[in-house]
Design a protein around this motif. Structure first.
Motif, PDB file in Angstrom:
ATOM      1  N   PRO A 126       0.812  -1.226   0.000  1.00  0.00           N
ATOM      2  CA  PRO A 126       0.000   0.000   0.000  1.00  0.00           C
ATOM      3  C   PRO A 126       0.850   1.283   0.000  1.00  0.00           C
ATOM      4  O   PRO A 126       0.545   2.220  -0.734  1.00  0.00           O
ATOM      5  CB  PRO A 126      -0.812  -0.116   1.297  1.00  0.00           C
ATOM      6  CG  PRO A 126      -0.862  -1.582   1.588  1.00  0.00           C
ATOM      7  CD  PRO A 126       0.447  -2.135   1.103  1.00  0.00           C
ATOM      8  N   THR A 180      -9.613   2.329  -4.607  1.00  0.00           N
ATOM      9  CA  THR A 180     -10.796   1.747  -3.955  1.00  0.00           C
ATOM     10  C   THR A 180     -10.316   0.528  -3.159  1.00  0.00           C
ATOM     11  O   THR A 180      -9.237  -0.008  -3.417  1.00  0.00           O
ATOM     12  CB  THR A 180     -11.845   1.267  -4.994  1.00  0.00           C
ATOM     13  OG1 THR A 180     -11.256   0.237  -5.785  1.00  0.00           O
ATOM     14  CG2 THR A 180     -12.315   2.408  -5.884  1.00  0.00           C
ATOM     15  N   GLU A 181     -11.136   0.109  -2.214  1.00  0.00           N
ATOM     16  CA  GLU A 181     -10.797  -1.051  -1.384  1.00  0.00           C
ATOM     17  C   GLU A 181     -10.524  -2.269  -2.264  1.00  0.00           C
ATOM     18  O   GLU A 181      -9.550  -3.009  -2.059  1.00  0.00           O
ATOM     19  CB  GLU A 181     -11.974  -1.318  -0.415  1.00  0.00           C
ATOM     20  CG  GLU A 181     -11.614  -1.949   0.915  1.00  0.00           C
ATOM     21  CD  GLU A 181     -10.183  -1.716   1.410  1.00  0.00           C
ATOM     22  OE1 GLU A 181      -9.430  -2.711   1.409  1.00  0.00           O
ATOM     23  OE2 GLU A 181      -9.816  -0.580   1.780  1.00  0.00           O
ATOM     24  N   LEU A 208      -7.097  -2.044  -3.927  1.00  0.00           N
ATOM     25  CA  LEU A 208      -6.026  -2.349  -2.969  1.00  0.00           C
ATOM     26  C   LEU A 208      -5.929  -3.844  -2.721  1.00  0.00           C
ATOM     27  O   LEU A 208      -4.840  -4.407  -2.629  1.00  0.00           O
ATOM     28  CB  LEU A 208      -6.279  -1.629  -1.644  1.00  0.00           C
ATOM     29  CG  LEU A 208      -5.615  -0.269  -1.486  1.00  0.00           C
ATOM     30  CD1 LEU A 208      -5.862   0.271  -0.086  1.00  0.00           C
ATOM     31  CD2 LEU A 208      -4.111  -0.348  -1.768  1.00  0.00           C
ATOM     32  N   HIS A 209      -7.123  -4.470  -2.650  1.00  0.00           N
ATOM     33  CA  HIS A 209      -7.167  -5.910  -2.422  1.00  0.00           C
ATOM     34  C   HIS A 209      -6.459  -6.645  -3.575  1.00  0.00           C
ATOM     35  O   HIS A 209      -5.640  -7.540  -3.356  1.00  0.00           O
ATOM     36  CB  HIS A 209      -8.627  -6.375  -2.297  1.00  0.00           C
ATOM     37  CG  HIS A 209      -8.754  -7.843  -2.078  1.00  0.00           C
ATOM     38  ND1 HIS A 209      -8.471  -8.425  -0.864  1.00  0.00           N
ATOM     39  CD2 HIS A 209      -9.117  -8.851  -2.919  1.00  0.00           C
ATOM     40  CE1 HIS A 209      -8.648  -9.727  -0.967  1.00  0.00           C
ATOM     41  NE2 HIS A 209      -9.034 -10.017  -2.202  1.00  0.00           N
ATOM     42  N   ARG A 267      -2.767  -6.297  -3.273  1.00  0.00           N
ATOM     43  CA  ARG A 267      -2.184  -7.097  -2.185  1.00  0.00           C
ATOM     44  C   ARG A 267      -2.119  -8.576  -2.549  1.00  0.00           C
ATOM     45  O   ARG A 267      -1.238  -9.289  -2.112  1.00  0.00           O
ATOM     46  CB  ARG A 267      -3.013  -6.936  -0.908  1.00  0.00           C
ATOM     47  CG  ARG A 267      -2.649  -5.689  -0.130  1.00  0.00           C
ATOM     48  CD  ARG A 267      -2.984  -5.883   1.338  1.00  0.00           C
ATOM     49  NE  ARG A 267      -3.247  -4.597   1.955  1.00  0.00           N
ATOM     50  CZ  ARG A 267      -4.455  -4.038   2.009  1.00  0.00           C
ATOM     51  NH1 ARG A 267      -5.514  -4.672   1.546  1.00  0.00           N
ATOM     52  NH2 ARG A 267      -4.584  -2.864   2.565  1.00  0.00           N
ATOM     53  N   GLU A 319      -9.662   2.029  -9.734  1.00  0.00           N
ATOM     54  CA  GLU A 319     -10.478   0.818  -9.605  1.00  0.00           C
ATOM     55  C   GLU A 319      -9.683  -0.392 -10.106  1.00  0.00           C
ATOM     56  O   GLU A 319      -8.728  -0.221 -10.861  1.00  0.00           O
ATOM     57  CB  GLU A 319     -11.729   0.945 -10.500  1.00  0.00           C
ATOM     58  CG  GLU A 319     -12.487   2.252 -10.361  1.00  0.00           C
ATOM     59  CD  GLU A 319     -13.612   2.155  -9.351  1.00  0.00           C
ATOM     60  OE1 GLU A 319     -13.834   1.031  -8.819  1.00  0.00           O
ATOM     61  OE2 GLU A 319     -14.259   3.182  -9.109  1.00  0.00           O
TER      62      GLU A 319
END
Ligand SMILES: Nc1ncnc2c1ncn2[C@@H]1O[C@H](COP(=O)(O)OP(=O)(O)OP(=O)(O)O)[C@@H](O)[C@H]1O
Ligand SMILES: [Mg+2]
Length: 468
Positions: A321, A343-344, A347-348, A351, A380
């Motif tokens: 991150p 956006t979440e 990031l997911h 990762r 996105e």
């Protein structure tokens, strides 16, 4: 040494002989000229690093010659010698590009001082010239707070203080060069030069001259003498990037510099002493290369005094991150795009990915995402373009199927070309990474890419020499 060849332009036979003798005792190569015509002649035939010039000569005023010299790309440094009464003309000469002046009569100490200044100046000019050709982005900080990055930082701090040779290993794109630069920046040599040689990018037949330099006429195309990177790095640090790629012959020569800190230029027989701190990087397991007899064991030991390992990104996912955020800000600035964040879901995705191309791959993904980002400024998952399989690129049907669009079989060469391009694409254009994926040496890949593109391989910077 940067000053080797000197010309003395002086009509007074005694002054000329004294200066000549003194310079020869300093192991310099000296040519003398009693007139401007003779000097012009010598300067036309040969290149010099330094000229001592008297001002008024039987056939004219040497300021004309000085002005002429200024128009040449490879010119000697000029030291004007003048009698006590003509200091104003000395000033005039300084305005016209002379490096220094001596007022007659001068002592040998004064000549020594001038020589030392000229040596230092000429070394600086060469280093600056080299650095001005390096693409230099100023983002040099190592990002990441994971325990392994913190350990790495601590190790860098400890090792930087010493003169020890360091071997940095890690997968492609992990940040080895950044680590090398950090070692340099925190070392007592931080004020001196940092000179890099990319051993994989220089063609095999040029690498020796790249390292050690060459004398004029050492081989076809050696029009002038050239100092090698080791000489440029004198008093500073040299980075031997991708050291695993050098041939056994060059390995032997490199061993000598590492052991003795001395070298000879290609085609030369004078031994040159260098004081350099050596940092090397490799993304191959050098110990394995030693076992396979591809790399000399003695050289490996010389290099591996302090091993530094840079872990792959997938082993320090907690850094993702922070790295992604920093790269996002850099690329938003670079491309003048307004970006707010990830956006979440994005990031997911970041990762979860395995990052075979490590930080460089992450950097490429983020740059593309920033460019593709929509009006709302949010990055996105679709902007990351990571789920798209590399196959099936479209136009002629199955890109890697072995058949062309009309159903005929492809030649092996065509198939290889497609596969290489697919690998390059997959690796975001990173040759080191692509070579690894293809399990071929970087040099072979480089040659194949030249074949595909119809270009000719050449040294990174053959035309870089500036003398004086
Ligand atoms: N920890 C980090 N913080 C910030 N940027 C990084 C970090 N690690 C790598 N980078 C960036 O990623 C890119 C690749 O790093 P670098 O060139 O140092 O990798 P490398 O290990 O030398 O790769 P290769 O083996 O392909 O030469 C560079 O643009 C570098 O600035
Ligand atoms: Mg590198």
């Amino acid at each position: 040494m940067s000053i080797e060849k000197v010309i003395v332009l002086e009509d007074d036979a005694i002054v000329r002989a004294n200066l000549e003798n003194f310079l020869r005792r300093q192991k310099l190569d000296v040519v003398t000229a009693p007139t401007i015509a003779a000097a012009r002649d010598a300067l036309g035939r040969d290149s010099f690093d330094l000229i001592f010039m008297d001002m008024r000569l039987p056939d004219g005023d040497s300021i004309e010659l000085l002005k002429e010299l200024q128009t040449r790309p490879q010119r000697p440094l000029a030291v004007v010698m003048t009698g006590f009464g003509s200091v104003e003309s000395a000033v005039e000469c300084m305005k016209n590009g002379s490096f220094d002046y001596l007022i007659k009569p001068f002592s040998t100490e004064q000549i020594e001082v001038t020589l030392r200044k000229a040596q230092e100046f000429s070394q600086l000019v060469k280093v600056n010239h080299f650095l001005s050709q390096e693409s230099d982005d100023d983002e040099r900080e190592l990002i990441g707070r994971s325990p392994s990055m913190e350990n790495l930082r601590q190790l860098i701090r400890k090792v930087a203080r010493t003169q020890a040779t360091v071997l940095i290993h890690g997968e492609s794109g992990t940040g080895k060069e950044l680590v090398a630069r950090a070692l340099y920046r925190e070392s007592p040599r931080a004020e001196a030069a940092f000179i890099k040689v990319n051993c994989a990018a220089v063609p095999e037949n040029l690498i020796e001259s790249e390292f050690f330099g060459h004398e004029k006429g050492a081989f076809t195309g050696a029009m002038t003498k050239r100092e090698g990177r080791f000489e440029l790095a004198h008093t500073g640090t040299i980075l031997l990037d991708e050291i695993s790629e050098i041939s056994p012959a060059v390995q032997a020569k490199l061993l000598r510099v590492l052991q003795e800190r001395e070298l000879e230029r290609v085609g030369g027989n004078r031994t040159i002493k260098v004081d350099v701190r050596v940092i090397a990087t490799t993304n191959r397991d050098l110990q394995q290369s030693v076992e396979k007899k591809e790399f000399r064991q003695d050289l490996y030991f010389r290099l591996n005094v302090v091993p530094v390992h840079v872990p792959p990104l997938r082993e320090r996912r907690e850094d993702i991150p922070e790295l992604a955020g920093e790269f996002m800000r850099r690329f938003a600035r670079k491309h003048g795009v307004h970006v707010k964040g990830f956006t979440e879901a994005a990031l997911h995705t970041l990762r979860q990915h395995d990052w075979p191309g490590n930080v460089r791959e992450l950097q490429n993904v983020i740059e593309r995402a920033v460019i593709l980002c929509g009006e709302n400024g949010m990055l996105e998952p679709e902007h990351l373009g990571m789920a798209a399989p590399p196959e099936n690129s479209g136009d002629g049907g199955d890109f890697l199927s072995g058949y062309n669009a009309s159903g005929g079989l492809l030649t092996l060469a065509e198939m290889e070309k497609r596969h290489i391009l697919a690998a390059m694409n997959h690796c975001g254009g990173n040759r080191t990474h692509a070579a690894k994926v293809l399990n071929m040496s970087i040099r072979t890949l480089r040659n194949k890419l030249h074949e595909i593109n119809g270009t000719t391989p050449k040294s990174e910077d053959e035309a870089e020499v500036v003398e004086g």
